[in-house]
Design a protein around this motif. Structure first.
Motif, PDB file in Angstrom:
ATOM      1  N   VAL A 260       0.842  -1.204   0.000  1.00  0.00           N
ATOM      2  CA  VAL A 260       0.000   0.000   0.000  1.00  0.00           C
ATOM      3  C   VAL A 260       0.877   1.254   0.000  1.00  0.00           C
ATOM      4  CG1 VAL A 260      -1.605   1.360   1.385  1.00  0.00           C
ATOM      5  CG2 VAL A 260      -1.994  -1.095   1.077  1.00  0.00           C
ATOM      6  N   GLN A 261       1.924   1.224   0.829  1.00  0.00           N
ATOM      7  CA  GLN A 261       2.801   2.407   0.878  1.00  0.00           C
ATOM      8  C   GLN A 261       3.532   2.616  -0.442  1.00  0.00           C
ATOM      9  OE1 GLN A 261       5.109   1.775   4.453  1.00  0.00           O
ATOM     10  NE2 GLN A 261       3.531   2.716   5.748  1.00  0.00           N
ATOM     11  N   ALA A 262       3.943   1.522  -1.078  1.00  0.00           N
ATOM     12  CA  ALA A 262       4.622   1.655  -2.375  1.00  0.00           C
ATOM     13  C   ALA A 262       3.673   2.229  -3.424  1.00  0.00           C
ATOM     14  CB  ALA A 262       5.149   0.286  -2.825  1.00  0.00           C
ATOM     15  N   VAL A 263       2.433   1.732  -3.411  1.00  0.00           N
ATOM     16  CA  VAL A 263       1.443   2.240  -4.360  1.00  0.00           C
ATOM     17  C   VAL A 263       1.178   3.722  -4.085  1.00  0.00           C
ATOM     18  CG1 VAL A 263      -0.991   2.102  -5.056  1.00  0.00           C
ATOM     19  CG2 VAL A 263       0.349  -0.005  -4.749  1.00  0.00           C
ATOM     20  N   ASP A 264       1.053   4.049  -2.812  1.00  0.00           N
ATOM     21  CA  ASP A 264       0.728   5.420  -2.450  1.00  0.00           C
ATOM     22  C   ASP A 264       1.861   6.369  -2.813  1.00  0.00           C
ATOM     23  OD1 ASP A 264      -1.371   6.933  -1.433  1.00  0.00           O
ATOM     24  OD2 ASP A 264      -0.263   7.266   0.437  1.00  0.00           O
ATOM     25  N   SER A 265       3.071   5.904  -2.621  1.00  0.00           N
ATOM     26  CA  SER A 265       4.195   6.794  -2.918  1.00  0.00           C
ATOM     27  C   SER A 265       4.335   6.995  -4.429  1.00  0.00           C
ATOM     28  CB  SER A 265       5.476   6.240  -2.273  1.00  0.00           C
ATOM     29  OG  SER A 265       6.356   5.750  -3.217  1.00  0.00           O
ATOM     30  N   MET A 266       3.852   6.028  -5.211  1.00  0.00           N
ATOM     31  CA  MET A 266       3.892   6.187  -6.670  1.00  0.00           C
ATOM     32  C   MET A 266       2.708   6.980  -7.191  1.00  0.00           C
ATOM     33  SD  MET A 266       4.243   3.291  -9.685  1.00  0.00           S
ATOM     34  CE  MET A 266       2.594   2.640  -9.692  1.00  0.00           C
ATOM     35  N   THR A 267       1.506   6.715  -6.640  1.00  0.00           N
ATOM     36  CA  THR A 267       0.288   7.283  -7.239  1.00  0.00           C
ATOM     37  C   THR A 267      -0.245   8.481  -6.486  1.00  0.00           C
ATOM     38  OG1 THR A 267      -1.144   5.863  -5.892  1.00  0.00           O
ATOM     39  CG2 THR A 267      -0.408   4.980  -8.024  1.00  0.00           C
ATOM     40  N   ARG A 268       0.235   8.721  -5.274  1.00  0.00           N
ATOM     41  CA  ARG A 268      -0.289   9.804  -4.416  1.00  0.00           C
ATOM     42  C   ARG A 268      -1.798   9.677  -4.237  1.00  0.00           C
ATOM     43  NH1 ARG A 268       4.594  10.998  -2.578  1.00  0.00           N
ATOM     44  NH2 ARG A 268       6.031  11.374  -4.280  1.00  0.00           N
TER      45      ARG A 268
ATOM     46  N   ARG B  22      -4.747  -2.192  -6.622  1.00  0.00           N
ATOM     47  CA  ARG B  22      -4.353  -3.579  -6.867  1.00  0.00           C
ATOM     48  C   ARG B  22      -3.545  -3.696  -8.159  1.00  0.00           C
ATOM     49  NH1 ARG B  22      -2.470  -7.574  -8.062  1.00  0.00           N
ATOM     50  NH2 ARG B  22      -3.173  -9.722  -7.840  1.00  0.00           N
ATOM     51  N   ARG B  23      -4.004  -2.993  -9.185  1.00  0.00           N
ATOM     52  CA  ARG B  23      -3.314  -3.057 -10.477  1.00  0.00           C
ATOM     53  C   ARG B  23      -1.903  -2.519 -10.381  1.00  0.00           C
ATOM     54  NH1 ARG B  23      -8.071  -2.154 -13.059  1.00  0.00           N
ATOM     55  NH2 ARG B  23      -7.955   0.051 -12.565  1.00  0.00           N
TER      56      ARG B  23
END
Lengths: 459, 459
Positions: A259-267, A321-322
């Motif tokens: 989740v943190q990786a996704v958030d740091s990429m997608t904001r 998820r994607r």
């Protein structure tokens, strides 16, 4: 021509139209998308267009004792399609025709090189549904899916690729063509050779045609995303959903690291207090009721929940998820595992992986199919640093062992390939492995089909 | 004791507690419920209580070259459990324990001698559902179901026995114990030896434990009975139901001959103008809507339709289906076939069978699973009259050939047994049959396991 003339006579005698010897082109066919697997240097790539051409290739290799790796789209994650030194790579990408769609009997006949999403789209035009949806659905092939018994997000409700294979045409190691299975919904005429070939990763035969069962098109799914402040809360919500007798059409989990990786990429703004994210869909007529019940279970375990019946909004909700693997890929080199445990053990597995990450000093994101216990721990490392590589392998081994300790399996949907041959021997008992070797000998007595994949040289 | 002392040393050395040599008792273990199949005279019946005892029996037989037929409840219809001259019958009825029910992971572990309805009842107490429901559900065993890949009325929605088998414990021909499969929902670790053993009818190994997948208990089904004035009308209604994307949880058909036989036995008053009867159930939350749609399709093709949501009334509506075989049995000796064709061809098959009945001068009732094309043509004959016996076999052959001509299979759910070994060779291509023999050799090199079943001596 000089390259061709250096080929063994058996290969040199094949039509030049079939045979690729240009080393620049061959370079694109050496391996799949796996890490930490061996790939050799093949003599040639063979690209047949028909079953008879596949048979011709196999006869040539069989007579000359040339090993063959078979390849669909090369999107595998366990090294099952990797080239072998002195062998050939047989690529089936030219055999990419949807041969038949039979709406009245809900089946399709397809060549192995058909891309999975293309089959799904073709049958959708007839109001039909081919459920299997591996993460690589946009670029993997049906032949590869059958060879690895691929899964996806649909499996919690619909099952895996093998559950949809009614029959096969294949070419045996010596070039003989064999049909297995049937076109009927039921059938028990003889041994299930179809099932034996599904998941055999090119080690028993080359699949040249697949007859798949189809379903009526499902309803438009409703979608729910639940953000949990604790991992245990997410695990308990999954258990409560199962206990309530609910079988959603999708039930995915992302751990805090992912989740943190996704958030740091997608904001997206989902990362701060989220220990785990559940993404749930249901496509039945009872979707609103089912998701209302799922919402209760999630909220009851502390989650913030968003539900949507709007396809566009649902698409946005699923974006996390994607983006799971792409976001983790940004953090470094990655080694993607694929283990499956009994559903009730997923939080134990995720918690153990957190410990393994701490111990090895690596980042490990976990995401996957909570509904069937099939998770993809993704180890982030630095491939240029030998110590980091060693740590990645240590983490990978520890995760796989933990899955076995929890009553699980070393692979839920990616297959054994060349990545987990040693692990297969740890999962299966010695008698089972001996029977594996006897079956292999029966179908491929000279051992030319994908040597080094699934089975080690000795039982 | 005199009988025991006449046994070969390998059998005489077994515990007397395991070994039955009383010829009166043995007489009850000679054959299953099939007709027109051979059964020999065995030396003994062996009745183990544990996997280790099964292994002891197999080691003894393997060393002495004594053939073994394995038997569950003996309710098979293709001769798969019949005794062999000079062999032993291994009966698993003492291994009848439900070992484990795991609600959190929706699975059960059961011994092979558990009666199918007992497993269904045991898991129902935990709010779970084991769908497979062969016609013999009240007296057949799970081991036999797995060995024949048995089906039933549930299959149109839920699938067959094999679709619910996650893993097996079995004993190989030489007495070694092997585990296959897993306890997880997904898994692709090595060859699907579980699937290979399912449906292998005791010719590859003796199954001693089965791990089955379970579902949440379904809703109370709603039931519909539609009486059609023409066979074509019923066939078109089935096609319309499939075309509308409906998958009911039951979709059965009875032809005119069967309806008349039922009516003459039960005086239900359904026989006079009925050319075919459809019986439909649906157990989803959408049961009322689905059955309303089914009703429209049936009425649109000329049927009189009765629908009920009341369990007692539904039970009465299904009585005609339950009485199909008993009613046909009253007409004479019976030879029950089991063929499966693509759903769109069922009326062609039934019409062809009417022609076969006229040509042979025999009564042939057809009933079965219209939803998956799996029909049970039942040939009525007089076993004391050689001409009638010959006519029955002629009809049986003609029906089986017609199923193949329509793109179907020689057996949907009963198995090959000793009844259809010749027919298996007509359905499968010669290469496929050679692979059958190689697989058999790999697992049972001395050929002691159920010789004469599934495979003829030569490919």
């Amino acid at each position: 021509m000089s390259a061709l003339s250096s080929l063994p006579p058996a290969l040199a005698s094949l039509s030049t139209d079939l045979t690729i010897t240009d080393s620049d082109i061959i370079a694109g066919y050496l391996r799949d998308e796996s890490r930490f697997t061996e790939a050799g240097t093949p003599l040639a790539v063979l690209a047949p267009r028909t079953t008879d051409e596949v048979a011709t290739c196999l006869r040539a290799c069989h007579e000359a004792g040339i090993p063959m790796s078979t390849r669909g789209a090369g999107s595998g994650l366990s090294g099952g399609a990797n080239a072998v030194d002195g062998g050939v790579v047989l690529t089936l990408h030219r055999m990419n025709t949807v041969v038949e769609i039979d709406r009245a009997n809900r089946l399709a006949v397809v060549q192995p090189g058909v891309i999975t999403c293309d089959l799904r789209a073709a049958v959708a035009e007839h109001g039909l549904y081919y459920p299997p949806d591996p993460g690589s659905v946009d670029f993997c092939s049906i032949g590869g899916n059958v060879s690895t018994n691929a899964g996806g997000m649909c499996c919690v409700k619909y099952g895996v690729t093998g559950d949809f294979v009614l029959g096969l045409e294949c070419v045996l190691a010596d070039g003989r063509i064999m049909r297995t299975g049937r076109r009927t919904r039921k059938g028990t005429a003889g041994y299930d050779l179809t099932g034996l070939l599904v998941g055999s990763e090119g080690t028993l035969a080359v699949i040249t045609e697949v007859t798949v069962r189809l379903l009526p098109a499902p309803g438009q799914p409703h979608t729910l995303v639940a953000s949990f402040p604790t991992l245990d809360g997410a695990g308990q919500a999954v258990a409560a959903i199962v206990d309530a007798g609910i079988t959603p059409s999708m039930l995915e989990i992302l751990d805090r690291t992912t989740v943190q990786a996704v958030d740091s990429m997608t904001r997206m703004g989902i990362g701060d207090d989220t220990a785990a994210l559940l993404l749930v869909q249901h496509d039945g007529v009872d979707a609103p009721d089912v998701l209302a019940e799922v919402e209760q279970h999630c909220a009851g375990h502390g989650a913030d929940v968003v539900v949507s019946s709007d396809p566009t909004e649902a698409d946005m909700l699923l974006e996390a998820r994607r983006q799971a693997l792409p976001a983790l890929e940004r953090l470094g080199d990655w080694l993607l595992d694929d283990v499956c445990v009994p559903c009730s053990r997923i939080t134990e597995l995720i918690a153990a992986i957190e410990g393994i990450a701490q111990r090895t000093g690596l980042t490990i994101g976990v995401f996957g199919h909570a509904g069937d216990g099939n998770l993809h721990p993704t180890v982030i490392y630095d491939k240029t640093d030998p110590a980091s590589r060693d740590a990645a392998l240590e983490a990978f081994d520890a995760i796989t062992q933990k899955a076995l300790d929890l009553g699980g399996t070393i692979t839920g949907e990616h297959g054994v390939g060349r990545l987990k041959t040693e692990w297969l021997r740890r999962e299966q008992d010695p008698v089972n492995m001996q029977i594996h070797h006897l079956v292999k000998q029966a179908l491929d007595p000279t051992g030319i089909l994908n040597p080094g994949a699934v089975l080690l040289a000795q039982a």
